[in-house]
Motif scaffolding. Structure first.
Motif, PDB file in Angstrom:
ATOM      1  N   VAL A   4       0.841  -1.204   0.000  1.00  0.00           N
ATOM      2  CA  VAL A   4       0.000   0.000   0.000  1.00  0.00           C
ATOM      3  C   VAL A   4       0.874   1.251   0.000  1.00  0.00           C
ATOM      4  O   VAL A   4       1.890   1.302   0.715  1.00  0.00           O
ATOM      5  CB  VAL A   4      -0.930   0.029   1.242  1.00  0.00           C
ATOM      6  CG1 VAL A   4      -1.920   1.181   1.134  1.00  0.00           C
ATOM      7  CG2 VAL A   4      -1.666  -1.292   1.421  1.00  0.00           C
ATOM      8  N   SER A  11       2.774   3.061   3.129  1.00  0.00           N
ATOM      9  CA  SER A  11       2.099   3.480   4.359  1.00  0.00           C
ATOM     10  C   SER A  11       0.969   2.515   4.660  1.00  0.00           C
ATOM     11  O   SER A  11       0.406   1.899   3.760  1.00  0.00           O
ATOM     12  CB  SER A  11       1.550   4.900   4.191  1.00  0.00           C
ATOM     13  OG  SER A  11       0.841   5.275   5.361  1.00  0.00           O
ATOM     14  N   GLN A  12       0.625   2.401   5.927  1.00  0.00           N
ATOM     15  CA  GLN A  12      -0.514   1.559   6.323  1.00  0.00           C
ATOM     16  C   GLN A  12      -1.596   2.385   7.017  1.00  0.00           C
ATOM     17  O   GLN A  12      -2.559   1.825   7.546  1.00  0.00           O
ATOM     18  CB  GLN A  12      -0.039   0.441   7.272  1.00  0.00           C
ATOM     19  CG  GLN A  12       0.934  -0.537   6.628  1.00  0.00           C
ATOM     20  CD  GLN A  12       0.309  -1.313   5.478  1.00  0.00           C
ATOM     21  OE1 GLN A  12      -0.877  -1.658   5.518  1.00  0.00           O
ATOM     22  NE2 GLN A  12       1.079  -1.565   4.433  1.00  0.00           N
ATOM     23  N   GLN A  13      -1.422   3.721   7.047  1.00  0.00           N
ATOM     24  CA  GLN A  13      -2.325   4.578   7.814  1.00  0.00           C
ATOM     25  C   GLN A  13      -2.677   5.816   6.994  1.00  0.00           C
ATOM     26  O   GLN A  13      -1.888   6.264   6.162  1.00  0.00           O
ATOM     27  CB  GLN A  13      -1.615   5.062   9.093  1.00  0.00           C
ATOM     28  CG  GLN A  13      -1.029   3.970   9.958  1.00  0.00           C
ATOM     29  CD  GLN A  13      -2.003   3.481  11.003  1.00  0.00           C
ATOM     30  OE1 GLN A  13      -2.641   4.275  11.683  1.00  0.00           O
ATOM     31  NE2 GLN A  13      -2.135   2.182  11.129  1.00  0.00           N
ATOM     32  N   ILE A  14      -3.850   6.365   7.264  1.00  0.00           N
ATOM     33  CA  ILE A  14      -4.158   7.686   6.711  1.00  0.00           C
ATOM     34  C   ILE A  14      -4.687   8.575   7.832  1.00  0.00           C
ATOM     35  O   ILE A  14      -5.186   8.075   8.844  1.00  0.00           O
ATOM     36  CB  ILE A  14      -5.155   7.640   5.534  1.00  0.00           C
ATOM     37  CG1 ILE A  14      -6.529   7.247   6.027  1.00  0.00           C
ATOM     38  CG2 ILE A  14      -4.687   6.782   4.390  1.00  0.00           C
ATOM     39  CD1 ILE A  14      -7.607   7.984   5.305  1.00  0.00           C
ATOM     40  N   PRO A  15      -4.590   9.904   7.640  1.00  0.00           N
ATOM     41  CA  PRO A  15      -5.030  10.826   8.687  1.00  0.00           C
ATOM     42  C   PRO A  15      -6.543  10.719   8.953  1.00  0.00           C
ATOM     43  O   PRO A  15      -7.324  10.511   8.028  1.00  0.00           O
ATOM     44  CB  PRO A  15      -4.681  12.207   8.122  1.00  0.00           C
ATOM     45  CG  PRO A  15      -3.622  11.959   7.103  1.00  0.00           C
ATOM     46  CD  PRO A  15      -3.935  10.617   6.526  1.00  0.00           C
ATOM     47  N   VAL A  16      -6.911  10.903  10.210  1.00  0.00           N
ATOM     48  CA  VAL A  16      -8.314  10.769  10.624  1.00  0.00           C
ATOM     49  C   VAL A  16      -9.206  11.879  10.072  1.00  0.00           C
ATOM     50  O   VAL A  16     -10.426  11.769  10.161  1.00  0.00           O
ATOM     51  CB  VAL A  16      -8.451  10.754  12.163  1.00  0.00           C
ATOM     52  CG1 VAL A  16      -7.940   9.435  12.719  1.00  0.00           C
ATOM     53  CG2 VAL A  16      -7.764  11.956  12.806  1.00  0.00           C
ATOM     54  N   ARG A  19     -11.320  13.362   4.135  1.00  0.00           N
ATOM     55  CA  ARG A  19     -12.728  13.515   3.750  1.00  0.00           C
ATOM     56  C   ARG A  19     -13.281  12.278   3.025  1.00  0.00           C
ATOM     57  O   ARG A  19     -14.494  12.093   2.965  1.00  0.00           O
ATOM     58  CB  ARG A  19     -12.916  14.763   2.895  1.00  0.00           C
ATOM     59  CG  ARG A  19     -12.751  16.058   3.696  1.00  0.00           C
ATOM     60  CD  ARG A  19     -12.844  17.288   2.806  1.00  0.00           C
ATOM     61  NE  ARG A  19     -14.055  17.309   2.030  1.00  0.00           N
ATOM     62  CZ  ARG A  19     -15.213  17.884   2.408  1.00  0.00           C
ATOM     63  NH1 ARG A  19     -15.291  18.484   3.574  1.00  0.00           N
ATOM     64  NH2 ARG A  19     -16.257  17.853   1.607  1.00  0.00           N
ATOM     65  N   GLY A  20     -12.387  11.447   2.514  1.00  0.00           N
ATOM     66  CA  GLY A  20     -12.855  10.173   1.970  1.00  0.00           C
ATOM     67  C   GLY A  20     -13.430   9.307   3.076  1.00  0.00           C
ATOM     68  O   GLY A  20     -14.494   8.690   2.914  1.00  0.00           O
ATOM     69  N   LEU A  21     -12.764   9.292   4.200  1.00  0.00           N
ATOM     70  CA  LEU A  21     -13.235   8.538   5.371  1.00  0.00           C
ATOM     71  C   LEU A  21     -14.481   9.171   5.980  1.00  0.00           C
ATOM     72  O   LEU A  21     -15.445   8.469   6.313  1.00  0.00           O
ATOM     73  CB  LEU A  21     -12.114   8.514   6.421  1.00  0.00           C
ATOM     74  CG  LEU A  21     -12.498   8.031   7.828  1.00  0.00           C
ATOM     75  CD1 LEU A  21     -12.863   6.545   7.818  1.00  0.00           C
ATOM     76  CD2 LEU A  21     -11.383   8.302   8.823  1.00  0.00           C
ATOM     77  N   LEU A  22     -14.475  10.480   6.151  1.00  0.00           N
ATOM     78  CA  LEU A  22     -15.527  11.138   6.940  1.00  0.00           C
ATOM     79  C   LEU A  22     -16.822  11.333   6.159  1.00  0.00           C
ATOM     80  O   LEU A  22     -17.906  11.347   6.750  1.00  0.00           O
ATOM     81  CB  LEU A  22     -15.021  12.487   7.456  1.00  0.00           C
ATOM     82  CG  LEU A  22     -13.810  12.419   8.389  1.00  0.00           C
ATOM     83  CD1 LEU A  22     -13.341  13.814   8.757  1.00  0.00           C
ATOM     84  CD2 LEU A  22     -14.132  11.615   9.647  1.00  0.00           C
ATOM     85  N   THR A  87      -7.529   4.698  -4.801  1.00  0.00           N
ATOM     86  CA  THR A  87      -8.565   5.511  -4.181  1.00  0.00           C
ATOM     87  C   THR A  87      -8.080   6.957  -4.186  1.00  0.00           C
ATOM     88  O   THR A  87      -6.934   7.213  -3.817  1.00  0.00           O
ATOM     89  CB  THR A  87      -8.774   5.060  -2.714  1.00  0.00           C
ATOM     90  OG1 THR A  87      -9.085   3.669  -2.701  1.00  0.00           O
ATOM     91  CG2 THR A  87      -9.890   5.853  -2.046  1.00  0.00           C
ATOM     92  N   LEU A 108      -4.458   6.782  -2.562  1.00  0.00           N
ATOM     93  CA  LEU A 108      -4.205   5.572  -1.772  1.00  0.00           C
ATOM     94  C   LEU A 108      -4.206   4.427  -2.774  1.00  0.00           C
ATOM     95  O   LEU A 108      -5.229   4.158  -3.415  1.00  0.00           O
ATOM     96  CB  LEU A 108      -5.339   5.413  -0.763  1.00  0.00           C
ATOM     97  CG  LEU A 108      -5.435   4.108   0.012  1.00  0.00           C
ATOM     98  CD1 LEU A 108      -4.253   3.971   0.963  1.00  0.00           C
ATOM     99  CD2 LEU A 108      -6.743   4.076   0.808  1.00  0.00           C
TER     100      LEU A 108
END
Lengths: 275, 275
Positions: A4, A11-16, A19-22, A87, A108
């Motif tokens: 990834v 990386s294995q993490q993205i910031p909290v 806006r894709g997540l939220l 993504t 991503l």
């Protein structure tokens, strides 16, 4: 093992605050990769640009071009066969629906080595989940995929490979994981996607290029449930399956896979076709 | 400064395989916090459970109860006034729409100190973005928020505070950031949400409790555009604004804010009401 990259770096993490997540503020593409080459990279770039344009990203063509090119380069460096997903999100932002004026999109990319893809003819059910009626977003491949998730749960419960999803007015639209084609004599039909559905890259390739090469007329149409069941042949297409025929929907069975057999190797010369 | 917890622990990152990020497989709640207390925690718990139920989480009531309780405890420990958002995703999963059978939901809680909330009467426009027609998901507050994002961009372009969003068949549904109420004489009406929209916690409180306390009849209804403009008063509600009257839609203006004035302090005794 999966690899990834976030914005081109492992990386294995993205910031909290992404806006894709939220808010599902983004789009994605799934690639078939053959020995380090992303198949049909032009079609993926075009659709990603359309999806980002629907979301009113500031320069959708440029973002799509840059992120697809970077993905292709990262995947080429791996050099093996598999599947990948790119993504693209609007990036980080403060609370609220309104995107930052100076939003910096985030990419991503994940790459999975492909296990022997199962290309066996499909058994389908009918989904209880209908597509939303939303002409504004129809055709785009956005992160907001609630109906596909619920349809996949539906398929699991019905113990079938996938389910036929209809529109709000009960026209056939797709399956959860791909587009549908019907063959009636020498003509191929695929549901019109003006109000719902995802316009698949393989659907576009069959419509614009391969149906003709295989000797079929092809058209988009409004398709009723009964019309689907009355077809001479049905197949599903997506980036990873290529073309995969339908063997059964409920009690109805098919065994003439002529169009599937003609199209599968045109879309993917490496396809493992056993029918 | 914003504080963020993932699964109850301070964190600024989430795993790249989170299904909330990849497929909008989750739901959220936005809380008003007064001196460490989450306002209307019961209403938020009920709606979160409904949203997770729509997504077929295995035990939506238990997940909602546990995550809301944990959020309330973390926020109580901060002890100040502000806004918070609890995001619940299906958690990590492999590629594909189908959720893992043993999915472990993930919670993401953020707390922002609230700046003086602007409660000034709103200027609205009409959105070019219509809600999707999707009875199956209507009312839930899911992560898939594409239309709200596009409507927020629409509001920015029109230089208004927010925009009225209609259904596919052109009935008034909501604004991008909250629910709408109309007052006609002594009756309050709010659009029926059977095919589209989010059923707000403040909408529920007005319908089930506070309209009566304030001396109004209240009902849900199908609302035409012309009916909205002909109302004696219009207000918007959401968790952070509470009740906020509408001063203008296009050329139409309102200055009688009787119902807004009665309801705002009932919903939030600390509300800064200047009208």
């Amino acid at each position: 093992m999966r690899q990834v990259w976030v914005d081109g770096k492992p990386s294995q993490q993205i910031p909290v605050d992404d806006r894709g997540l939220l808010l599902a503020d983004g789009a994605f593409e799934t690639f078939l990769v053959r020995e380090g080459t992303v198949m049909y990279v032009d079609e993926h770039r075009e659709r990603l640009a359309r999806s980002l344009g629907v979301l009113q990203f500031s320069t959708p063509q440029q973002f799509a071009q840059g992120m697809i090119a970077e993905s292709a380069a990262l995947i080429a460096a791996v050099g093996t066969t598999g599947s990948a997903r790119l993504t693209v999100t609007r990036g980080s932002g403060p609370r609220g629906y309104s995107p930052p004026v100076d939003a910096v999109p985030r990419s991503l990319l994940s790459f999975d080595p492909l296990f022997t893809p199962n290309s066996a003819p499909l058994t389908l059910g009918w989904s209880t989940v209908k597509w939303p009626d939303q002409p504004l977003l129809s055709g785009a491949k956005l992160l907001a995929r609630t109906e596909n998730i619920l349809a996949a749960l539906d398929a699991r419960q019905q113990q079938v490979d996938d389910v036929v999803m209809c529109t709000q007015d009960d026209r056939v639209c797709s399956v959860a994981r791909g587009n549908l084609f019907l063959r009636v004599a020498d003509t191929l039909l695929t549901p019109d996607l003006s109000t719902a559905g995802i316009a698949g890259t393989r659907r576009a390739l069959i419509l614009n290029r391969f149906a003709k090469v295989a000797g079929y007329h092809v058209t988009t149409a409004s398709v009723a449930r009964a019309q689907l069941l009355a077809a001479d042949e049905i197949f599903v297409c997506n980036a990873l399956w290529g073309v995969r025929p339908v063997a059964r929907i409920g009690q109805q069975q098919w065994s003439d896979f002529a169009a599937s057999r003609a199209l599968a190797p045109l879309l993917d010369p490496e396809a493992a076709v056993t029918w």
